[in-house]
Design an enzyme around this catalytic site. Structure first.
Site, PDB file in Angstrom:
ATOM      1  N   GLU A  19       0.832  -1.211   0.000  1.00  0.00           N
ATOM      2  CA  GLU A  19       0.000   0.000   0.000  1.00  0.00           C
ATOM      3  C   GLU A  19       0.862   1.256   0.000  1.00  0.00           C
ATOM      4  O   GLU A  19       0.805   2.054   0.947  1.00  0.00           O
ATOM      5  CB  GLU A  19      -0.865   0.016   1.269  1.00  0.00           C
TER       6      GLU A  19
ATOM      7  N   CYS B 217      -2.049  33.986   9.780  1.00  0.00           N
ATOM      8  CA  CYS B 217      -1.672  34.678  11.017  1.00  0.00           C
ATOM      9  C   CYS B 217      -1.258  33.711  12.116  1.00  0.00           C
ATOM     10  O   CYS B 217      -1.942  33.580  13.140  1.00  0.00           O
ATOM     11  CB  CYS B 217      -2.819  35.556  11.469  1.00  0.00           C
ATOM     12  N   GLU B 218      -0.200  32.979  11.887  1.00  0.00           N
ATOM     13  CA  GLU B 218       0.385  32.091  12.900  1.00  0.00           C
ATOM     14  C   GLU B 218       1.874  32.015  12.625  1.00  0.00           C
ATOM     15  O   GLU B 218       2.276  31.887  11.459  1.00  0.00           O
ATOM     16  CB  GLU B 218      -0.159  30.662  12.769  1.00  0.00           C
TER      17      GLU B 218
ATOM     18  N   GLY C 219       2.034   4.966  -0.633  1.00  0.00           N
ATOM     19  CA  GLY C 219       1.431   6.266  -0.947  1.00  0.00           C
ATOM     20  C   GLY C 219       2.534   7.215  -1.364  1.00  0.00           C
ATOM     21  O   GLY C 219       2.780   7.482  -2.538  1.00  0.00           O
ATOM     22  N   ARG C 220       3.287   7.652  -0.335  1.00  0.00           N
ATOM     23  CA  ARG C 220       4.336   8.656  -0.540  1.00  0.00           C
ATOM     24  C   ARG C 220       5.323   8.268  -1.642  1.00  0.00           C
ATOM     25  O   ARG C 220       5.669   9.091  -2.488  1.00  0.00           O
ATOM     26  CB  ARG C 220       5.084   8.820   0.789  1.00  0.00           C
TER      27      ARG C 220
ATOM     28  N   TYR D 256       4.764  18.834  10.936  1.00  0.00           N
ATOM     29  CA  TYR D 256       5.816  17.873  11.314  1.00  0.00           C
ATOM     30  C   TYR D 256       7.220  18.468  11.286  1.00  0.00           C
ATOM     31  O   TYR D 256       8.202  17.710  11.300  1.00  0.00           O
ATOM     32  CB  TYR D 256       5.841  16.684  10.334  1.00  0.00           C
TER      33      TYR D 256
ATOM     34  N   ARG E 199       2.612  20.116   5.855  1.00  0.00           N
ATOM     35  CA  ARG E 199       3.683  19.265   6.386  1.00  0.00           C
ATOM     36  C   ARG E 199       4.751  20.043   7.176  1.00  0.00           C
ATOM     37  O   ARG E 199       5.136  19.610   8.259  1.00  0.00           O
ATOM     38  CB  ARG E 199       4.350  18.424   5.285  1.00  0.00           C
TER      39      ARG E 199
HETATM   40  N1  LLP Z   1      -1.402   1.952   4.582  1.00  0.00           N
HETATM   41  C1  LLP Z   1      -1.857   2.419   5.751  1.00  0.00           C
HETATM   42  C2  LLP Z   1      -2.716   1.552   6.562  1.00  0.00           C
HETATM   43  C3  LLP Z   1      -1.520   3.711   6.161  1.00  0.00           C
HETATM   44  O1  LLP Z   1      -1.963   4.163   7.333  1.00  0.00           O
HETATM   45  C4  LLP Z   1      -0.690   4.506   5.349  1.00  0.00           C
HETATM   46  C5  LLP Z   1      -0.327   5.869   5.735  1.00  0.00           C
HETATM   47  C6  LLP Z   1      -0.259   3.984   4.117  1.00  0.00           C
HETATM   48  C7  LLP Z   1      -0.618   2.688   3.768  1.00  0.00           C
HETATM   49  C8  LLP Z   1       0.615   4.747   3.163  1.00  0.00           C
HETATM   50  O2  LLP Z   1       1.831   5.045   3.737  1.00  0.00           O
HETATM   51  P1  LLP Z   1       3.019   5.692   2.860  1.00  0.00           P
HETATM   52  O3  LLP Z   1       3.440   4.660   1.843  1.00  0.00           O
HETATM   53  O4  LLP Z   1       2.462   6.911   2.209  1.00  0.00           O
HETATM   54  O5  LLP Z   1       4.060   5.995   3.854  1.00  0.00           O
HETATM   55  N2  LLP Z   1       0.536  12.822   6.585  1.00  0.00           N
HETATM   56  C9  LLP Z   1       1.784  12.168   6.891  1.00  0.00           C
HETATM   57  C10 LLP Z   1       1.787  10.715   6.504  1.00  0.00           C
HETATM   58  C11 LLP Z   1       0.658   9.912   7.148  1.00  0.00           C
HETATM   59  C12 LLP Z   1       0.649   8.474   6.735  1.00  0.00           C
HETATM   60  C13 LLP Z   1      -0.556   7.783   7.237  1.00  0.00           C
HETATM   61  N3  LLP Z   1      -0.714   6.428   6.821  1.00  0.00           N
HETATM   62  C14 LLP Z   1       2.924  12.923   6.220  1.00  0.00           C
HETATM   63  O6  LLP Z   1       2.659  13.935   5.539  1.00  0.00           O
HETATM   64  O7  LLP Z   1       4.081  12.570   6.376  1.00  0.00           O
END
Ligand code: LLP
Length: 421
Positions: free
Chosen positions: A275, A344-345, A277-278, A318, A314
């Site tokens: 899965e 304004c922060e 994402g990033r 973070y 981000r």
């Molecule tokens: N699967 C599950 C169950 C997840 O909770 C996540 C991400 C992914 C897959 C995808 O993860 P990746 O491959 O993208 O690392 N907003 C944060 C990142 C939050 C990730 C949450 N879960 C940021 O900007 O760094």
């Protein structure tokens, strides 16, 4: 390979100069390279070739339907965490049998819709959720395919807010309770147990913690097998990181990642789901912003740009590092700037003491690596409308999300009749 390059001193994304896009689309806006998205997907796919696998893109990273469609066309599935994400993925052309539904708080109407669509599996995160899925499935006269997400209690070296696989996190079923939960699930009438799910965190650049996590998956598989519970799917989650800061970050060793999967899990002949994402979209997008003012002081120099923390959270959320570059390559001397937005922060800061060639009002800059967890995490704080998203493919570009109309945003409010004049 990056598709962001200077040509004739102008920063281009694929064959299009960013300054050309900004002539017709007001800043700030996000822009993505379709080719990079495709290449990232294809490179992961070839990394995993010969393993029986399905890549389910984590829609939370970038849920724009043009992005989802680009991936779906290459065979990607989707990992969704809400009804909204599920609908987006299906609209974009992801077949339901390639959709996994994760998340700790699925509500009955979301479960029902997913069941009706015939998704691949629910990734279950608690006993209460398991009972709820069973109840909804009985009502719909269906059987729900599920995996149970285990919490392997493995720490990874990433930001505390994005680590998920340790005992103090809300995610998954504690490893000690996992076996009992599988047995319970196996006995529920409208549940079909098919998989084990694990996801240990995000922005992981050292892949060794995956080994400990997958070892636990393997142990559990063997125990379930001994009880006659047939596991066909191992969902290994996402989490692979990218290089935000070339001076400090390394990329995950993908050969090692694959080797860990093979070493720990290949004896079981299961289908693997991943899965990401990033790692599929982060480096494919940037946020283009215009300098509104420079404000030079004795202590600090500020560049006030027209993007803000509501558009891209981000850095403020973070303390994330993102490279920032001028759109016009410049030979001017460098200056140290704090690059801030108009909200304004004080936290509305994209970079502190960053060296950039001298910039002034009207100059364009890009904040890089915003293609994941960028637009999706934006909001309208300070009544700032959601900004446009643009996609480039070769020499063409297209708006893939219109900038939100300010009137539409304001008109969402309603005045109760006791206040109406
Ligand atoms: N699967 C599950 C169950 C997840 O909770 C996540 C991400 C992914 C897959 C995808 O993860 P990746 O491959 O993208 O690392 N907003 C944060 C990142 C939050 C990730 C949450 N879960 C940021 O900007 O760094």
């Amino acid at each position: 390979m990056s598709e962001f390059k200077y040509k004739s001193s102008q920063l281009h994304i694929e064959g299009v100069a960013i300054s050309t896009i900004s002539k017709s689309i007001p800043t700030p806006f996000y822009v993505y390279s379709a080719t990079m998205i495709e290449n990232n997907f294809l490179s992961l796919q070839s990394r995993l070739s010969d393993l029986n696998h399905l890549i389910c893109f984590a829609v939370k990273a970038n849920s724009n339907q043009a992005v989802l469609r680009t991936l779906a066309a290459l065979g990607s599935g989707a990992d969704v965490v809400s009804l909204g994400e599920l609908k987006r993925a299906l609209h974009a052309g992801v077949p339901p049998h390639k959709v996994v539904f994760s998340g700790v708080g699925k509500k009955a109407h979301e479960i029902e819709y997913a069941l009706e669509q015939g998704i691949l599996q629910f990734n279950v995160e608690s006993v209460a959720e398991l009972h709820n899925i069973n109840k909804v499935a009985i009502k719909c006269n269906k059987s729900a395919n599920i995996a149970i997400r285990i919490n392997p209690d493995v720490a990874v070296d990433t930001h505390a807010k994005i680590t998920t696989g340790t005992a103090e996190n809300k995610f998954g079923i504690g490893y000690e309770q996992a076996l009992d939960t599988f047995v319970l699930a196996d006995n529920l009438p409208a549940i079909t147990v098919q998989g084990i799910h694990v996801h240990i965190g995000s922005q992981i650049t050292d892949v060794t913690p995956f080994k400990a996590a997958f070892k636990r998956v393997a142990d559990l598989y063997k125990q379930l097998n001994a009880l006659g519970i047939d596991i066909k799917v191992l969902d290994l989650g996402g989490g692979l990181g990218i290089c935000y800061d070339p001076e400090n970050d390394s990329l995950p060793d993908m050969a090692e990642y694959r080797q860990i999967i093979e070493d720990e899990l290949s004896e079981f002949n299961c289908q693997y789901i991943v899965e990401p994402g990033r790692s599929l979209t982060a480096d494919t997008g940037c946020l283009v912003s215009e300098v509104i003012y420079d404000k030079l002081g004795t202590d600090r120099n500020f560049l006030i740009v027209d993007a803000a923390m509501n558009d891209f959270a981000r850095p403020s959320l973070y303390d994330a590092y993102h490279r920032i570059s001028p759109v016009l390559e410049s030979t001017k001397p460098n200056k140290k700037y704090d690059i801030v937005g108009p909200v304004c922060e004080s936290g509305d800061t994209f970079a502190v003491a960053r060296e950039l060639p001298e910039l002034e009002s009207g100059d364009l800059v890009v904040i890089q690596d915003c293609g994941a967890y960028g637009a999706v995490m934006s909001g309208t704080y300070n009544t700032r409308p959601l900004i446009a998203e643009v996609m480039v493919k070769n020499d063409a570009f297209a708006v893939i999300r219109k900038r939100q109309n300010l009137d539409d945003l304001i008109n969402l409010d309603q005045i109760p009749n006791w206040l109406a004049s």
